[in-house]
Design a protein around this motif. Sequence first.
Motif, PDB file in Angstrom:
ATOM      1  N   VAL A 133       2.821  -1.283  -7.159  1.00  0.00           N
ATOM      2  CA  VAL A 133       2.439  -1.515  -5.766  1.00  0.00           C
ATOM      3  C   VAL A 133       1.128  -0.778  -5.490  1.00  0.00           C
ATOM      4  O   VAL A 133       0.853   0.251  -6.110  1.00  0.00           O
ATOM      5  CB  VAL A 133       3.573  -1.039  -4.813  1.00  0.00           C
ATOM      6  CG1 VAL A 133       3.767   0.455  -4.874  1.00  0.00           C
ATOM      7  CG2 VAL A 133       3.351  -1.498  -3.398  1.00  0.00           C
ATOM      8  N   ASP A 134       0.338  -1.294  -4.579  1.00  0.00           N
ATOM      9  CA  ASP A 134      -0.889  -0.610  -4.174  1.00  0.00           C
ATOM     10  C   ASP A 134      -0.477   0.581  -3.304  1.00  0.00           C
ATOM     11  O   ASP A 134      -0.040   0.413  -2.166  1.00  0.00           O
ATOM     12  CB  ASP A 134      -1.792  -1.574  -3.397  1.00  0.00           C
ATOM     13  CG  ASP A 134      -3.112  -0.939  -3.003  1.00  0.00           C
ATOM     14  OD1 ASP A 134      -3.111   0.228  -2.546  1.00  0.00           O
ATOM     15  OD2 ASP A 134      -4.138  -1.612  -3.134  1.00  0.00           O
ATOM     16  N   VAL A 135      -0.573   1.767  -3.867  1.00  0.00           N
ATOM     17  CA  VAL A 135      -0.080   2.980  -3.221  1.00  0.00           C
ATOM     18  C   VAL A 135      -0.783   3.252  -1.894  1.00  0.00           C
ATOM     19  O   VAL A 135      -0.138   3.579  -0.894  1.00  0.00           O
ATOM     20  CB  VAL A 135      -0.210   4.184  -4.184  1.00  0.00           C
ATOM     21  CG1 VAL A 135       0.143   5.486  -3.483  1.00  0.00           C
ATOM     22  CG2 VAL A 135       0.665   3.976  -5.403  1.00  0.00           C
ATOM     23  N   ASP A 136      -2.093   3.115  -1.854  1.00  0.00           N
ATOM     24  CA  ASP A 136      -2.825   3.373  -0.612  1.00  0.00           C
ATOM     25  C   ASP A 136      -2.400   2.409   0.492  1.00  0.00           C
ATOM     26  O   ASP A 136      -2.185   2.815   1.638  1.00  0.00           O
ATOM     27  CB  ASP A 136      -4.335   3.278  -0.830  1.00  0.00           C
ATOM     28  CG  ASP A 136      -4.866   4.396  -1.710  1.00  0.00           C
ATOM     29  OD1 ASP A 136      -4.268   5.492  -1.700  1.00  0.00           O
ATOM     30  OD2 ASP A 136      -5.867   4.174  -2.406  1.00  0.00           O
ATOM     31  N   SER A 137      -2.264   1.144   0.149  1.00  0.00           N
ATOM     32  CA  SER A 137      -1.826   0.154   1.151  1.00  0.00           C
ATOM     33  C   SER A 137      -0.406   0.439   1.617  1.00  0.00           C
ATOM     34  O   SER A 137      -0.102   0.346   2.801  1.00  0.00           O
ATOM     35  CB  SER A 137      -1.902  -1.264   0.572  1.00  0.00           C
ATOM     36  OG  SER A 137      -3.244  -1.608   0.326  1.00  0.00           O
ATOM     37  N   LEU A 138       0.473   0.787   0.676  1.00  0.00           N
ATOM     38  CA  LEU A 138       1.857   1.105   1.041  1.00  0.00           C
ATOM     39  C   LEU A 138       1.893   2.259   2.033  1.00  0.00           C
ATOM     40  O   LEU A 138       2.578   2.192   3.058  1.00  0.00           O
ATOM     41  CB  LEU A 138       2.660   1.459  -0.216  1.00  0.00           C
ATOM     42  CG  LEU A 138       4.112   1.858   0.005  1.00  0.00           C
ATOM     43  CD1 LEU A 138       4.922   0.690   0.564  1.00  0.00           C
ATOM     44  CD2 LEU A 138       4.723   2.361  -1.293  1.00  0.00           C
ATOM     45  N   ASN A 139       1.142   3.303   1.766  1.00  0.00           N
ATOM     46  CA  ASN A 139       1.112   4.452   2.675  1.00  0.00           C
ATOM     47  C   ASN A 139       0.588   4.057   4.058  1.00  0.00           C
ATOM     48  O   ASN A 139       1.135   4.463   5.077  1.00  0.00           O
ATOM     49  CB  ASN A 139       0.267   5.579   2.096  1.00  0.00           C
ATOM     50  CG  ASN A 139       0.945   6.273   0.944  1.00  0.00           C
ATOM     51  OD1 ASN A 139       2.169   6.322   0.846  1.00  0.00           O
ATOM     52  ND2 ASN A 139       0.147   6.810   0.046  1.00  0.00           N
TER      53      ASN A 139
END
Length: 83
Positions: A43-49
């Motif tokens: 998953v795109d970690v920055d987008s998830l956050n």
Amino acid sequence: MGRTDEYVWQRGEEEPVSEGVLEAVTTVANCSSLELPPLQESVDVDSLNRLFVPPRRVQTVQFEYAGYEVTVEPECIRVSERS
């Protein structure tokens, strides 16, 4: 009501979602985060956050990570084995 084979991690309000996912999965898998693949591969970690920071709040994000089904909600993270 959650599934019986599901682990629920209560997310801290200030905790980035990605950190909560790692803590929840390491708890379920009974391992260190160093033993897991990089979360960024699933998953795109920055987008998830960012999805769970006000005012941009979503209700649910679901993805597979390290053999587990991960469901992120505003207050908790649910982890269950993939079926």
